[in-house]
Design a protein around this motif. Structure first.
Motif, PDB file in Angstrom:
ATOM      1  N   ILE A  25      18.865   9.921  97.118  1.00 55.97           N
ATOM      2  CA  ILE A  25      19.852  10.982  96.908  1.00 55.97           C
ATOM      3  C   ILE A  25      19.983  11.904  98.126  1.00 55.97           C
ATOM      4  O   ILE A  25      21.100  12.188  98.562  1.00 55.97           O
ATOM      5  CB  ILE A  25      19.549  11.777  95.612  1.00 55.97           C
ATOM      6  N   PRO A  26      18.868  12.370  98.723  1.00 58.18           N
ATOM      7  CA  PRO A  26      19.030  13.217  99.905  1.00 58.18           C
ATOM      8  C   PRO A  26      19.754  12.528 101.066  1.00 58.18           C
ATOM      9  O   PRO A  26      20.551  13.151 101.762  1.00 58.18           O
ATOM     10  CB  PRO A  26      17.589  13.569 100.300  1.00 58.18           C
ATOM     11  N   VAL A 147      24.893   7.388  90.518  1.00 60.88           N
ATOM     12  CA  VAL A 147      24.276   8.327  91.478  1.00 60.88           C
ATOM     13  C   VAL A 147      25.234   8.628  92.625  1.00 60.88           C
ATOM     14  O   VAL A 147      25.399   9.784  93.024  1.00 60.88           O
ATOM     15  CB  VAL A 147      22.924   7.785  91.996  1.00 60.88           C
ATOM     16  N   LEU A 148      25.893   7.599  93.175  1.00 54.11           N
ATOM     17  CA  LEU A 148      26.837   7.817  94.275  1.00 54.11           C
ATOM     18  C   LEU A 148      28.002   8.694  93.836  1.00 54.11           C
ATOM     19  O   LEU A 148      28.430   9.582  94.573  1.00 54.11           O
ATOM     20  CB  LEU A 148      27.371   6.479  94.801  1.00 54.11           C
ATOM     21  N   LYS A 149      28.509   8.442  92.640  1.00 50.37           N
ATOM     22  CA  LYS A 149      29.669   9.181  92.137  1.00 50.37           C
ATOM     23  C   LYS A 149      29.339  10.643  91.868  1.00 50.37           C
ATOM     24  O   LYS A 149      30.177  11.519  92.073  1.00 50.37           O
ATOM     25  CB  LYS A 149      30.172   8.505  90.852  1.00 50.37           C
ATOM     26  N   SER A 150      28.118  10.914  91.418  1.00 49.44           N
ATOM     27  CA  SER A 150      27.762  12.288  91.059  1.00 49.44           C
ATOM     28  C   SER A 150      26.910  12.989  92.112  1.00 49.44           C
ATOM     29  O   SER A 150      26.258  13.986  91.814  1.00 49.44           O
ATOM     30  CB  SER A 150      27.054  12.294  89.704  1.00 49.44           C
ATOM     31  N   SER A 151      26.920  12.496  93.344  1.00 50.85           N
ATOM     32  CA  SER A 151      26.079  13.095  94.390  1.00 50.85           C
ATOM     33  C   SER A 151      26.435  14.549  94.669  1.00 50.85           C
ATOM     34  O   SER A 151      25.554  15.367  94.924  1.00 50.85           O
ATOM     35  CB  SER A 151      26.128  12.266  95.674  1.00 50.85           C
ATOM     36  N   SER A 152      27.720  14.909  94.598  1.00 49.81           N
ATOM     37  CA  SER A 152      28.094  16.307  94.846  1.00 49.81           C
ATOM     38  C   SER A 152      27.604  17.212  93.718  1.00 49.81           C
ATOM     39  O   SER A 152      27.179  18.340  93.962  1.00 49.81           O
ATOM     40  CB  SER A 152      29.601  16.442  95.043  1.00 49.81           C
ATOM     41  N   LYS A 153      27.638  16.736  92.472  1.00 46.83           N
ATOM     42  CA  LYS A 153      27.117  17.517  91.339  1.00 46.83           C
ATOM     43  C   LYS A 153      25.607  17.690  91.465  1.00 46.83           C
ATOM     44  O   LYS A 153      25.072  18.764  91.183  1.00 46.83           O
ATOM     45  CB  LYS A 153      27.459  16.828  90.012  1.00 46.83           C
ATOM     46  N   ILE A 154      24.936  16.628  91.885  1.00 48.62           N
ATOM     47  CA  ILE A 154      23.488  16.693  92.076  1.00 48.62           C
ATOM     48  C   ILE A 154      23.164  17.700  93.175  1.00 48.62           C
ATOM     49  O   ILE A 154      22.226  18.490  93.046  1.00 48.62           O
ATOM     50  CB  ILE A 154      22.918  15.293  92.410  1.00 48.62           C
ATOM     51  N   LEU A 158      20.882  21.120  92.723  1.00 48.40           N
ATOM     52  CA  LEU A 158      19.642  21.340  93.461  1.00 48.40           C
ATOM     53  C   LEU A 158      19.699  22.556  94.384  1.00 48.40           C
ATOM     54  O   LEU A 158      18.690  23.208  94.614  1.00 48.40           O
ATOM     55  CB  LEU A 158      19.298  20.095  94.294  1.00 48.40           C
ATOM     56  N   GLY A 159      20.864  22.832  94.939  1.00 44.91           N
ATOM     57  CA  GLY A 159      20.982  23.937  95.886  1.00 44.91           C
ATOM     58  C   GLY A 159      20.483  23.537  97.262  1.00 44.91           C
ATOM     59  O   GLY A 159      19.873  22.482  97.447  1.00 44.91           O
ATOM     60  N   GLU A 160      20.707  24.409  98.236  1.00 44.51           N
ATOM     61  CA  GLU A 160      20.350  24.111  99.634  1.00 44.51           C
ATOM     62  C   GLU A 160      18.844  23.975  99.836  1.00 44.51           C
ATOM     63  O   GLU A 160      18.369  23.040 100.466  1.00 44.51           O
ATOM     64  CB  GLU A 160      20.916  25.208 100.546  1.00 44.51           C
ATOM     65  N   ASN A 161      18.072  24.926  99.270  1.00 43.60           N
ATOM     66  CA  ASN A 161      16.613  24.880  99.437  1.00 43.60           C
ATOM     67  C   ASN A 161      16.000  23.696  98.696  1.00 43.60           C
ATOM     68  O   ASN A 161      15.132  23.003  99.231  1.00 43.60           O
ATOM     69  CB  ASN A 161      15.973  26.190  98.949  1.00 43.60           C
ATOM     70  N   GLY A 162      16.444  23.463  97.466  1.00 38.18           N
ATOM     71  CA  GLY A 162      15.928  22.331  96.691  1.00 38.18           C
ATOM     72  C   GLY A 162      16.232  21.015  97.371  1.00 38.18           C
ATOM     73  O   GLY A 162      15.403  20.113  97.415  1.00 38.18           O
ATOM     74  N   LEU A 163      17.427  20.924  97.938  1.00 39.69           N
ATOM     75  CA  LEU A 163      17.840  19.718  98.645  1.00 39.69           C
ATOM     76  C   LEU A 163      16.997  19.484  99.891  1.00 39.69           C
ATOM     77  O   LEU A 163      16.580  18.366 100.182  1.00 39.69           O
ATOM     78  CB  LEU A 163      19.317  19.837  99.020  1.00 39.69           C
TER      79      LEU A 163
END
Length: 191
Positions: A25-26, A147-154, A158-163
């Motif tokens: 995902i990252p 996962v590819l389709k919902s990557s922006s929602k993920i 998560l936010g910037e720090n979580g990501l």
């Protein structure tokens, strides 16, 4: 040819672990940030096509061009190694300014249908019936598409720090997978 749900479940879990779409995902979010758009359908279909084609003719193609599976896996480990370095160090090694999307390279190949997946397919083929492996491939591709389709929602969730934290953690995991893939196959180069 008979459908065996136990074989399907086992092959699905093995492929899920090797493809590691959740761990990717990252990388996917990072590629979407670089290119602006990922064609989820195209990446999923190309990945499925590559895996199914390799399941049937992979070993023969490698033999035809004089490459053994160990060499193929070692080459794949280098690609994973450099992707992991990008994630951990926050640097950019993969540069393809002409590409307008990252759907086929590096997502469909080598991220999803990479050397680890290819070698796994060859070993699954020796243990399970082909029809069960194909079903396992399609189950994994459905998950990949989601996962590819919902990557922006993920990413928003998560936010910037979580990501950033997840990117570094999974970078280290990807680095470990690359080292393991290299170590498991490098001996075969000199045998």
């Amino acid at each position: 040819m008979s459908i065996d749900f136990r074989e399907i479940a086992t092959a699905t879990m093995v492929l899920f672990a090797v493809i590691d779409i959740v761990g990717s995902i990252p990388v996917i979010i990072d590629l979407r940030a670089k290119f602006g758009h990922i064609q989820s359908e195209k990446a999923s279909l190309v990945s499925a096509g590559i895996m199914i084609a390799f399941l049937f003719v992979g070993e023969e193609i490698l033999k035809l061009i004089g490459i053994d599976t160990n060499s193929f896996a070692v080459a794949g480990s280098f690609v994973l190694f450099f992707l992991a370095l990008e994630m951990i160090l926050g640097i950019r090694l993969y540069k393809d300014e002409k590409a307008s999307s990252a759907s086929i390279v590096p997502i469909a190949f080598p991220l999803i249908a990479g050397a680890g997946t290819m070698t796994t397919l060859l070993s699954l083929r020796s243990q399970f019936q082909t029809v069960n492996i194909i079903v396992a491939i399609f189950l994994n591709i459905i998950l990949v598409y989601i996962v590819l389709k919902s990557s922006s929602k993920i990413e928003k969730m998560l936010g910037e720090n979580g990501l950033s934290i997840i990117r570094k953690v999974f970078g280290i995991v990807l680095l470990a997978i690359a080292v393991k893939l290299f170590a498991a196959n490098v001996k075969g180069l000199f045998a």
